[in-house]
Write an enzyme that holds these catalytic residues in place. Structure first.
Site, mmCIF file in Angstrom:
data_model
loop_
_atom_site.group_PDB
_atom_site.id
_atom_site.type_symbol
_atom_site.label_atom_id
_atom_site.label_comp_id
_atom_site.label_asym_id
_atom_site.label_seq_id
_atom_site.Cartn_x
_atom_site.Cartn_y
_atom_site.Cartn_z
ATOM 1 N N SER A 1 0.863 -1.183 0.000
ATOM 2 C CA SER A 1 0.000 0.000 0.000
ATOM 3 C C SER A 1 0.894 1.224 0.000
ATOM 4 C CB SER A 1 -0.880 -0.006 1.258
ATOM 5 O OG SER A 1 -1.464 1.256 1.485
ATOM 6 N N TYR B 1 -0.906 -0.338 10.914
ATOM 7 C CA TYR B 1 -1.137 -0.717 9.518
ATOM 8 C C TYR B 1 0.064 -0.345 8.655
ATOM 9 C CZ TYR B 1 -3.117 -0.838 4.827
ATOM 10 O OH TYR B 1 -3.328 -1.109 3.491
#
Length: 248
Positions: free
Chosen positions: A151, A164
């Site tokens: 990501s 995350y």
């Protein structure tokens, strides 16, 4: 005058076997379908067996071949059994897409140890396990492609995403090390860094259906085409990193 030859990417993955984790929805499902469209045999895994069965039925309706193994990608037995299924069904494993993952957007003071373990297991441990069991097969056959779907959160930290981001940075570092380690075996390793995508990802954990629907985020099929592009490169060309963003 001597003419030069400019290598171009392939247009077909016919005869290749691809394993996609987290394939029951979103990027994983779209990637499995896109790989099948380019001729690959598919091995798909996720926790939701009903969705995997529907996905395999859809892929086979197009004339491609697909098998599935349902299980938690962060469990060693799931990784072992899914890789073994690829060999049993198709005789070899050529492409591994480490796509399984989870998101949870919380400030550090609101993040529990359980939140941390869940994200690390889903995003990083799953990547380690599937790569660990796929790599020996690729080393033996002296070919293969391993891609990690990270990501943009693996490139730059953001508030409310500390754990995350940590998992996604971890995937990037793991991928870079494997690239250096496995390239001598003719194995390509790379990381895809997508921006926002319209999926079930993090629903109820920082995202809502409305915000996703009304956003300019990418469609999973668009991301899947970028992943397939990385798989279609000529033998002497690898893509260590690719960042893809929407136009919003």
């Amino acid at each position: 005058m001597e003419r030069t030859h400019t290598p171009r990417s392939a247009t077909s993955l016919t005869g290749k076997t691809a394993l996609v984790t987290g394939a029951s929805a979103g990027i994983g499902r779209a990637t499995a379908i896109a790989l099948a469209h380019h001729g690959a045999n598919l091995v798909v895994t996720a926790r939701r067996e009903d969705r995997l069965r529907q996905l395999c039925d859809h892929i086979e309706s197009t004339g491609a071949k697909a098998v599935f193994h349902a299980g938690d990608a962060s469990r060693d037995d799931t990784a072992r059994q899914t890789v073994a299924l690829a060999i049993a069904a198709f005789g070899h494993l050529d492409i591994l897409i480490n796509n399984a993952g989870a998101g949870n957007y919380k400030n550090l003071v609101d993040t529990t140890v359980e939140d941390y373990d869940t994200l690390m297991d889903a995003n990083m441990k799953s990547s380690f396990l599937f790569s660990r069991h796929a790599a020996p097969l690729m080393i033996e056959q002296r070919s293969g492609t391993i891609l990690f779907i990270s990501s943009v959160a693996g490139l730059q930290g953001a508030p409310g995403e500390s754990v995350y981001c940590a998992t996604k940075f971890a995937q990037a570092g793991f991928s870079q090390s494997l690239d250096a380690e496995l390239r001598k075996h003719n194995i390509k390793v790379g990381t895809i860094f997508p921006g926002g995508v319209k999926t079930e990802f993090a629903l109820g954990k920082g995202r809502t259906e409305e915000t996703i629907r009304n956003s300019t985020m990418m469609d999973p099929a668009e991301v899947a085409e970028a992943i397939v592009f990385a798989c279609l490169q000529p033998p002497n060309l690898r893509i260590p990193q690719m960042t893809i963003r929407h136009m919003g």
